[in-house]
Design a protein around this motif. Sequence first.
Motif, PDB file in Angstrom:
ATOM      1  N   ALA A   1       0.827  -1.203   0.000  1.00 30.31           N
ATOM      2  CA  ALA A   1       0.000   0.000   0.000  1.00 30.31           C
ATOM      3  C   ALA A   1       0.864   1.256   0.000  1.00 30.31           C
ATOM      4  O   ALA A   1       1.437   1.627   1.003  1.00 30.31           O
ATOM      5  CB  ALA A   1      -0.925   0.011   1.208  1.00 30.31           C
ATOM      6  N   PHE A   2       0.957   1.870  -1.172  1.00 28.36           N
ATOM      7  CA  PHE A   2       1.627   3.155  -1.318  1.00 28.36           C
ATOM      8  C   PHE A   2       3.008   3.178  -0.677  1.00 28.36           C
ATOM      9  O   PHE A   2       3.358   4.065   0.086  1.00 28.36           O
ATOM     10  CB  PHE A   2       0.751   4.275  -0.750  1.00 28.36           C
ATOM     11  CG  PHE A   2      -0.606   4.325  -1.386  1.00 28.36           C
ATOM     12  CD1 PHE A   2      -0.786   4.860  -2.650  1.00 28.36           C
ATOM     13  CD2 PHE A   2      -1.702   3.791  -0.739  1.00 28.36           C
ATOM     14  CE1 PHE A   2      -2.032   4.867  -3.255  1.00 28.36           C
ATOM     15  CE2 PHE A   2      -2.954   3.795  -1.333  1.00 28.36           C
ATOM     16  CZ  PHE A   2      -3.117   4.340  -2.596  1.00 28.36           C
ATOM     17  N   GLY A   3       3.784   2.146  -0.995  1.00 27.59           N
ATOM     18  CA  GLY A   3       5.166   2.151  -0.563  1.00 27.59           C
ATOM     19  C   GLY A   3       5.423   1.611   0.825  1.00 27.59           C
ATOM     20  O   GLY A   3       6.515   1.795   1.357  1.00 27.59           O
ATOM     21  N   ILE A   4       4.462   0.906   1.461  1.00 31.05           N
ATOM     22  CA  ILE A   4       4.738   0.382   2.800  1.00 31.05           C
ATOM     23  C   ILE A   4       5.650  -0.826   2.741  1.00 31.05           C
ATOM     24  O   ILE A   4       6.164  -1.257   3.759  1.00 31.05           O
ATOM     25  CB  ILE A   4       3.451  -0.007   3.551  1.00 31.05           C
ATOM     26  CG1 ILE A   4       2.780  -1.220   2.887  1.00 31.05           C
ATOM     27  CG2 ILE A   4       2.510   1.152   3.691  1.00 31.05           C
ATOM     28  CD1 ILE A   4       1.734  -1.856   3.754  1.00 31.05           C
ATOM     29  N   GLY A   5       5.877  -1.373   1.563  1.00 32.20           N
ATOM     30  CA  GLY A   5       6.766  -2.514   1.442  1.00 32.20           C
ATOM     31  C   GLY A   5       6.002  -3.808   1.270  1.00 32.20           C
ATOM     32  O   GLY A   5       4.946  -3.851   0.652  1.00 32.20           O
ATOM     33  N   ALA A   6       6.570  -4.877   1.845  1.00 33.75           N
ATOM     34  CA  ALA A   6       6.004  -6.204   1.666  1.00 33.75           C
ATOM     35  C   ALA A   6       4.608  -6.304   2.265  1.00 33.75           C
ATOM     36  O   ALA A   6       4.235  -5.529   3.145  1.00 33.75           O
ATOM     37  CB  ALA A   6       6.918  -7.232   2.308  1.00 33.75           C
ATOM     38  N   PRO A   7       3.825  -7.266   1.785  1.00 40.71           N
ATOM     39  CA  PRO A   7       2.494  -7.468   2.345  1.00 40.71           C
ATOM     40  C   PRO A   7       2.543  -7.653   3.858  1.00 40.71           C
ATOM     41  O   PRO A   7       3.438  -8.298   4.399  1.00 40.71           O
ATOM     42  CB  PRO A   7       2.019  -8.747   1.662  1.00 40.71           C
ATOM     43  CG  PRO A   7       2.764  -8.776   0.376  1.00 40.71           C
ATOM     44  CD  PRO A   7       4.108  -8.198   0.686  1.00 40.71           C
ATOM     45  N   VAL A   8       1.570  -7.066   4.536  1.00 44.45           N
ATOM     46  CA  VAL A   8       1.483  -7.183   5.982  1.00 44.45           C
ATOM     47  C   VAL A   8       0.194  -7.920   6.335  1.00 44.45           C
ATOM     48  O   VAL A   8      -0.887  -7.553   5.874  1.00 44.45           O
ATOM     49  CB  VAL A   8       1.494  -5.815   6.681  1.00 44.45           C
ATOM     50  CG1 VAL A   8       1.528  -6.004   8.200  1.00 44.45           C
ATOM     51  CG2 VAL A   8       2.675  -4.977   6.227  1.00 44.45           C
ATOM     52  N   VAL A   9       0.330  -8.949   7.155  1.00 42.81           N
ATOM     53  CA  VAL A   9      -0.810  -9.687   7.668  1.00 42.81           C
ATOM     54  C   VAL A   9      -1.047  -9.248   9.111  1.00 42.81           C
ATOM     55  O   VAL A   9      -0.133  -9.314   9.931  1.00 42.81           O
ATOM     56  CB  VAL A   9      -0.560 -11.201   7.622  1.00 42.81           C
ATOM     57  CG1 VAL A   9      -1.689 -11.957   8.329  1.00 42.81           C
ATOM     58  CG2 VAL A   9      -0.399 -11.684   6.187  1.00 42.81           C
ATOM     59  N   PHE A  10      -2.249  -8.785   9.399  1.00 44.59           N
ATOM     60  CA  PHE A  10      -2.617  -8.423  10.763  1.00 44.59           C
ATOM     61  C   PHE A  10      -3.585  -9.480  11.286  1.00 44.59           C
ATOM     62  O   PHE A  10      -4.609  -9.758  10.646  1.00 44.59           O
ATOM     63  CB  PHE A  10      -3.279  -7.047  10.808  1.00 44.59           C
ATOM     64  CG  PHE A  10      -2.391  -5.928  10.328  1.00 44.59           C
ATOM     65  CD1 PHE A  10      -1.459  -5.348  11.181  1.00 44.59           C
ATOM     66  CD2 PHE A  10      -2.474  -5.469   9.025  1.00 44.59           C
ATOM     67  CE1 PHE A  10      -0.630  -4.325  10.730  1.00 44.59           C
ATOM     68  CE2 PHE A  10      -1.660  -4.450   8.568  1.00 44.59           C
ATOM     69  CZ  PHE A  10      -0.727  -3.877   9.430  1.00 44.59           C
ATOM     70  N   VAL A  11      -3.268 -10.059  12.432  1.00 48.13           N
ATOM     71  CA  VAL A  11      -4.098 -11.093  13.035  1.00 48.13           C
ATOM     72  C   VAL A  11      -4.678 -10.539  14.341  1.00 48.13           C
ATOM     73  O   VAL A  11      -3.937 -10.047  15.202  1.00 48.13           O
ATOM     74  CB  VAL A  11      -3.293 -12.367  13.332  1.00 48.13           C
ATOM     75  CG1 VAL A  11      -4.194 -13.431  13.966  1.00 48.13           C
ATOM     76  CG2 VAL A  11      -2.653 -12.906  12.052  1.00 48.13           C
ATOM     77  N   PHE A  12      -6.006 -10.631  14.469  1.00 45.85           N
ATOM     78  CA  PHE A  12      -6.685 -10.146  15.671  1.00 45.85           C
ATOM     79  C   PHE A  12      -6.806 -11.317  16.650  1.00 45.85           C
ATOM     80  O   PHE A  12      -7.670 -12.172  16.524  1.00 45.85           O
ATOM     81  CB  PHE A  12      -8.043  -9.555  15.305  1.00 45.85           C
ATOM     82  CG  PHE A  12      -7.919  -8.404  14.335  1.00 45.85           C
ATOM     83  CD1 PHE A  12      -7.528  -7.148  14.767  1.00 45.85           C
ATOM     84  CD2 PHE A  12      -8.156  -8.595  12.977  1.00 45.85           C
ATOM     85  CE1 PHE A  12      -7.387  -6.094  13.871  1.00 45.85           C
ATOM     86  CE2 PHE A  12      -8.025  -7.552  12.076  1.00 45.85           C
ATOM     87  CZ  PHE A  12      -7.639  -6.298  12.529  1.00 45.85           C
ATOM     88  N   LYS A  13      -5.915 -11.309  17.630  1.00 43.41           N
ATOM     89  CA  LYS A  13      -5.753 -12.460  18.515  1.00 43.41           C
ATOM     90  C   LYS A  13      -7.032 -12.796  19.283  1.00 43.41           C
ATOM     91  O   LYS A  13      -7.328 -13.978  19.511  1.00 43.41           O
ATOM     92  CB  LYS A  13      -4.615 -12.163  19.492  1.00 43.41           C
ATOM     93  CG  LYS A  13      -4.261 -13.311  20.414  1.00 43.41           C
ATOM     94  CD  LYS A  13      -3.592 -14.451  19.671  1.00 43.41           C
ATOM     95  CE  LYS A  13      -3.190 -15.555  20.644  1.00 43.41           C
ATOM     96  NZ  LYS A  13      -2.400 -16.612  20.001  1.00 43.41           N
ATOM     97  N   GLU A  14      -7.789 -11.806  19.675  1.00 41.41           N
ATOM     98  CA  GLU A  14      -8.994 -12.074  20.449  1.00 41.41           C
ATOM     99  C   GLU A  14     -10.037 -12.844  19.635  1.00 41.41           C
ATOM    100  O   GLU A  14     -10.812 -13.630  20.196  1.00 41.41           O
ATOM    101  CB  GLU A  14      -9.580 -10.768  20.980  1.00 41.41           C
ATOM    102  CG  GLU A  14      -8.685 -10.109  22.022  1.00 41.41           C
ATOM    103  CD  GLU A  14      -9.142  -8.713  22.403  1.00 41.41           C
ATOM    104  OE1 GLU A  14     -10.329  -8.398  22.211  1.00 41.41           O
ATOM    105  OE2 GLU A  14      -8.306  -7.936  22.891  1.00 41.41           O
ATOM    106  N   ILE A  15     -10.056 -12.628  18.326  1.00 41.05           N
ATOM    107  CA  ILE A  15     -10.989 -13.375  17.480  1.00 41.05           C
ATOM    108  C   ILE A  15     -10.521 -14.821  17.355  1.00 41.05           C
ATOM    109  O   ILE A  15     -11.308 -15.766  17.436  1.00 41.05           O
ATOM    110  CB  ILE A  15     -11.113 -12.724  16.086  1.00 41.05           C
ATOM    111  CG1 ILE A  15     -11.405 -11.223  16.200  1.00 41.05           C
ATOM    112  CG2 ILE A  15     -12.193 -13.415  15.269  1.00 41.05           C
ATOM    113  CD1 ILE A  15     -12.696 -10.900  16.941  1.00 41.05           C
ATOM    114  N   ILE A  16      -9.213 -15.006  17.174  1.00 43.73           N
ATOM    115  CA  ILE A  16      -8.653 -16.354  17.126  1.00 43.73           C
ATOM    116  C   ILE A  16      -8.986 -17.121  18.407  1.00 43.73           C
ATOM    117  O   ILE A  16      -9.319 -18.312  18.379  1.00 43.73           O
ATOM    118  CB  ILE A  16      -7.123 -16.303  16.930  1.00 43.73           C
ATOM    119  CG1 ILE A  16      -6.768 -15.801  15.519  1.00 43.73           C
ATOM    120  CG2 ILE A  16      -6.488 -17.672  17.181  1.00 43.73           C
ATOM    121  CD1 ILE A  16      -7.075 -16.769  14.417  1.00 43.73           C
TER     122      ILE A  16
END
Length: 274
Positions: free
Chosen positions: A168-183
Amino acid sequence: MFFRAILLLLILFCSNCENQKGESSPLIQGFLALDYLILTDPDRSSVYFSSVRSASVEIAYENGAEPFTGNFATAPTTSIWSVTESNLVNAFADRGYTVDVNVPQDLSSMEEFPDQGRSTWSINQLLALASKYKEQSSNFQSTKFQVVFVKGSLAENSGVIAVTVSGAFGIGAPVVFVFKEIINHFQDSISPDHVKKAEQMTVTHELGHALGLVNAGIPLSSDHQDTAHGSHCSNTTCGMYWALGDDRVNSFSPGTNPLIFGSECIADIRNYTP
């Protein structure tokens, strides 16, 4: 800079999704994938499957949202994070060259950051957090994925399990965000390893999006995209299927077979020659 912004998927599913345990209360689940393709950036499918010769995953976590590490109780010789590693190794296999894959296996190889005091996150807030703790950037020979575990939920939809944002607009490599409380909702399962398997299936699913599945950078080699749910596979046993139900997690046996991508998605990858 010329770029093309593609919204792969806004909300895959967010409510009325049963845990499939009969009397249990509904488990709200979801995945989110946003892909902004910058054509001069090395973080895109055509680079991953041509010039890249090493791929690594950086993992950061908020205090109180630690990912599971160690081994599975039901497979005591199998490292939890070997699931992610094995699936990445398999994704890059059979290309006539070797791609070295590195995935941290324990908390000492991951970065902890302080409690952020948030109950909800916007995409912009997540991106700001990721950039703060990003250690390395990709180039055309080496890809650096990032996985960030946070407390709270996505402001736009509190039932989303994880979100992947790519380039996204130069942020670099893909970022995965995991919401631990949902897991952690999976902890009500009768299987002691259930929540650990759910977490690894989630991470691997999101990295599948980052790689370009399904039809999100890697072209289809057969008709298996579930267009009603965006970039997902219509094969209900594939790790890129849109739902992460209790039955799918229970049937996953990482000690026997850690691979989650179905034959259709693997065929897409194998047939992709950018």
